[in-house]
Design a protein around this motif. Structure first.
Motif, PDB file in Angstrom:
ATOM      1  N   UNK A  76      -8.961   8.794 -73.177  1.00 45.17           N
ATOM      2  CA  UNK A  76      -8.758   8.690 -74.612  1.00 45.17           C
ATOM      3  C   UNK A  76      -7.849   7.516 -74.952  1.00 45.17           C
ATOM      4  N   UNK A  77      -8.142   6.854 -76.060  1.00 50.15           N
ATOM      5  CA  UNK A  77      -7.392   5.668 -76.466  1.00 50.15           C
ATOM      6  C   UNK A  77      -6.240   6.072 -77.390  1.00 50.15           C
ATOM      7  N   UNK A  78      -5.079   6.312 -76.783  1.00 48.33           N
ATOM      8  CA  UNK A  78      -3.884   6.653 -77.544  1.00 48.33           C
ATOM      9  C   UNK A  78      -2.676   6.326 -76.690  1.00 48.33           C
ATOM     10  N   UNK A  79      -1.484   6.458 -77.271  1.00 48.55           N
ATOM     11  CA  UNK A  79      -0.271   6.196 -76.527  1.00 48.55           C
ATOM     12  C   UNK A  79       0.716   7.332 -76.733  1.00 48.55           C
ATOM     13  N   UNK A  80       1.635   7.468 -75.784  1.00 51.75           N
ATOM     14  CA  UNK A  80       2.633   8.516 -75.878  1.00 51.75           C
ATOM     15  C   UNK A  80       3.843   8.180 -75.040  1.00 51.75           C
ATOM     16  N   UNK A  81       4.900   8.962 -75.204  1.00 53.41           N
ATOM     17  CA  UNK A  81       6.131   8.757 -74.443  1.00 53.41           C
ATOM     18  C   UNK A  81       6.113   9.675 -73.228  1.00 53.41           C
ATOM     19  N   UNK A  82       6.081   9.087 -72.058  1.00 53.17           N
ATOM     20  CA  UNK A  82       6.064   9.888 -70.840  1.00 53.17           C
ATOM     21  C   UNK A  82       4.836  10.764 -70.716  1.00 53.17           C
ATOM     22  N   UNK A  83       3.773  10.433 -71.456  1.00 56.94           N
ATOM     23  CA  UNK A  83       2.575  11.279 -71.509  1.00 56.94           C
ATOM     24  C   UNK A  83       1.503  10.694 -70.601  1.00 56.94           C
ATOM     25  N   UNK A  84       1.257  11.320 -69.467  1.00 54.72           N
ATOM     26  CA  UNK A  84       0.305  10.798 -68.500  1.00 54.72           C
ATOM     27  C   UNK A  84      -1.143  11.116 -68.850  1.00 54.72           C
ATOM     28  N   UNK A  85      -1.387  11.808 -69.958  1.00 59.19           N
ATOM     29  CA  UNK A  85      -2.762  12.036 -70.400  1.00 59.19           C
ATOM     30  C   UNK A  85      -3.206  10.977 -71.403  1.00 59.19           C
ATOM     31  N   UNK A  86      -2.300  10.068 -71.768  1.00 59.30           N
ATOM     32  CA  UNK A  86      -2.611   8.997 -72.710  1.00 59.30           C
ATOM     33  C   UNK A  86      -2.950   7.714 -71.950  1.00 59.30           C
ATOM     34  N   UNK A  87      -3.691   6.819 -72.617  1.00 63.02           N
ATOM     35  CA  UNK A  87      -4.048   5.548 -71.986  1.00 63.02           C
ATOM     36  C   UNK A  87      -2.825   4.679 -71.773  1.00 63.02           C
ATOM     37  N   UNK A  88      -1.890   4.724 -72.723  1.00 64.36           N
ATOM     38  CA  UNK A  88      -0.652   3.957 -72.618  1.00 64.36           C
ATOM     39  C   UNK A  88       0.522   4.910 -72.664  1.00 64.36           C
ATOM     40  N   UNK A  89       1.385   4.771 -71.692  1.00 59.61           N
ATOM     41  CA  UNK A  89       2.572   5.616 -71.580  1.00 59.61           C
ATOM     42  C   UNK A  89       3.805   4.730 -71.667  1.00 59.61           C
ATOM     43  N   UNK A  90       4.771   5.159 -72.464  1.00 55.41           N
ATOM     44  CA  UNK A  90       6.072   4.500 -72.482  1.00 55.41           C
ATOM     45  C   UNK A  90       7.012   5.336 -71.616  1.00 55.41           C
TER      46      UNK A  90
END
Length: 480
Positions: free
Chosen positions: A341-355
């Motif tokens: 899925x094309x989304x981002x998150x903080x420390x979220x390993x289910x997102x394409x981009x993780x901060x």
């Protein structure tokens, strides 16, 4: 190291041969060797007249095939010892040029040159450099057997199949003390981790001979020898050179131990696959342009958010470069820690981009992690494409939306629409189609000529795969 330093080291270390390295458009390493006594300063100034580009996939036609390899002296490294330890070799990475070696004649299908051109775009955004830190995952098996032969398997003449042998596999007999079950390979200790010493030997060689600093090594989640090596961050071209070196050392060390290393993403059904999560940060001198201590959510700056927005905007097209094989899309499925899925998150390993959010108030470590790529990608193209997508986000001020902190795998279709979460392609063809309709952000650096040739070869690869029967299909549909 400069040219004088190269020749001084050759003499002092008694180097017998100099290997000149370069990669093709898919990142595969090629080399030509010369006795050290045959190498001159003129070879560094004018290049080596050694390349028949018509013999390299994706390069030149036979009637215009003469090209020049220009060695980059800063990449000079003494190689690990030969098999019998009687000869010292060194390597230098080369840039590829047309019939002369002016900067304007840099070959537009030279992957390293594409990285160089992309890096020059940083000044337009008021930036000086980027730092990159890929996590390299791979499998090391005792053997891979393809029946009746690799050629027959790719054409399926008369049928084909394969088997994987590993002391760690749950399907092997008599290996109770070393067997690792599906999805239970994360951080085991010896004796289950049969490759600990192998990985440490690789890390030692990378540091001793190539100067590549390692952050960590460990066994990954999958059974049967899934490994991970994390590199300490470095600037763009240097990191790409380092990844080429890492992959070569892994393969050579495995072969010398009568094992086989593969960077194929998904060799084992039902288990986790190999990724190449790519950490990246933007810098203006000594200032991390991605860091904002006053941001309450992720301490991510507005420039960092726009950069994330650009990557998400172009994520589907990027897959053609970051996930360039048919096997890549057997990894990008739900349930195996791979993003879909094309989304981002903080420390979220289910997102394409993780901060990553291990620490707060740490400017040096503020970065994003793009979790989509796999290790079959050409690292030069991967870095260049991600940078250009991010810079496009900064230029167009693309808002990535709010970070998603839920497990994206478990979101309903309605929730995904509410959060405006799109999906990544499910096949190589889907990725190539996306790139075909969204290549504008790349063309100034990659050139249309390069992208057309790249896509032409990859479309043919997909078509060959799509019409090849597999053992699974024969088993499923013979009685249909």
């Amino acid at each position: 190291m400069d040219v004088n330093g190269v020749f001084k080291t050759i003499e002092e270390e008694n180097i017998s041969f100099l290997d000149f390295w370069f990669v093709d458009i898919f990142g595969e390493l090629h080399r030509v060797g010369m006795p050290s006594y045959a190498v001159s300063e003129e070879n560094f100034e004018n290049g080596l007249e050694k390349l028949d580009a018509s013999s390299i996939v994706g390069f030149k036609a036979v009637n215009r095939s003469d090209m020049i390899l220009k060695p980059d002296p800063s990449t000079f490294r003494i190689l690990p010892p030969d098999y019998d330890n009687h000869r010292k070799n060194a390597r230098i990475i080369c840039d590829i040029y047309e019939g002369n070696t002016t900067e304007s004649s840099r070959y537009n299908r030279d992957s390293r040159g594409i990285t160089h051109k992309a890096n020059q775009k940083l000044t337009e955004a008021g930036l000086t450099h980027t730092n990159w830190g890929p996590e390299v995952e791979f499998f090391v098996f005792d053997a891979i057997n393809v029946y009746p032969s690799p050629y027959a398997a790719t054409h399926s003449y008369g049928g084909s199949g394969y088997s994987i042998e590993s002391k760690e596999s749950p399907w092997s007999k008599g290996n109770i003390s070393t067997a690792i079950d599906i999805k239970e390979g994360y951080y085991p200790s010896q004796p289950k981790d049969t490759l600990e010493t192998f990985r440490k030997d690789i890390c030692d060689d990378l540091y001793q001979y190539f100067g590549i600093k390692i952050e960590a090594e460990h066994h990954e989640v999958a059974t049967s020898g899934q490994c991970e090596i994390n590199l300490v961050y470095d600037e763009m071209t240097k990191m790409a050179d380092n990844i080429v070196s890492v992959k070569n050392v892994v393969r050579v060390k495995a072969r010398r131990r009568n094992k086989v290393a593969t960077f194929m993403p998904k060799p084992i059904y039902g288990d986790n696959a190999s990724a190449m999560h790519t950490h990246q940060s933007l810098w203006n001198g000594k200032t991390n342009a991605m860091y904002d201590p006053d941001d309450d959510i992720a301490q991510l700056s507005q420039i960092g958010r726009y950069y994330v927005g650009g990557i998400l905007e172009h994520a589907q097209a990027l897959c053609a470069i970051t996930n360039p094989t048919t096997n890549s899309y057997k990894r990008l499925v739900p349930g195996f820690e791979a993003p879909v899925n094309m989304c981002w998150g903080m420390g979220n390993r289910s997102a394409a981009i993780r901060v990553p959010m291990y620490y707060r108030n740490q400017e040096k470590s503020k970065r994003i992690e793009y979790r989509v790529p796999d290790p079959t990608a050409n690292i030069y193209l991967l870095e260049a494409a991600l940078l250009l997508a991010g810079l496009d986000g900064i230029k167009r001020k693309i808002d990535p939306g709010s970070p998603v902190e839920e497990n994206v795998y478990r979101l309903s279709p309605e929730k995904k629409r509410e959060y405006k979460i799109g999906s990544l392609p499910v096949s190589l063809k889907g990725a190539l189609d996306a790139l075909k309709s969204d290549m504008g952000f790349l063309e100034e650096v990659f050139t249309k000529d390069f992208l057309d040739k790249y896509m032409d070869i990859k479309y043919k690869e997909y078509v060959a795969f799509a019409q090849t029967p597999t053992a699974w299909e024969v088993s499923m549909y013979t009685d249909a």
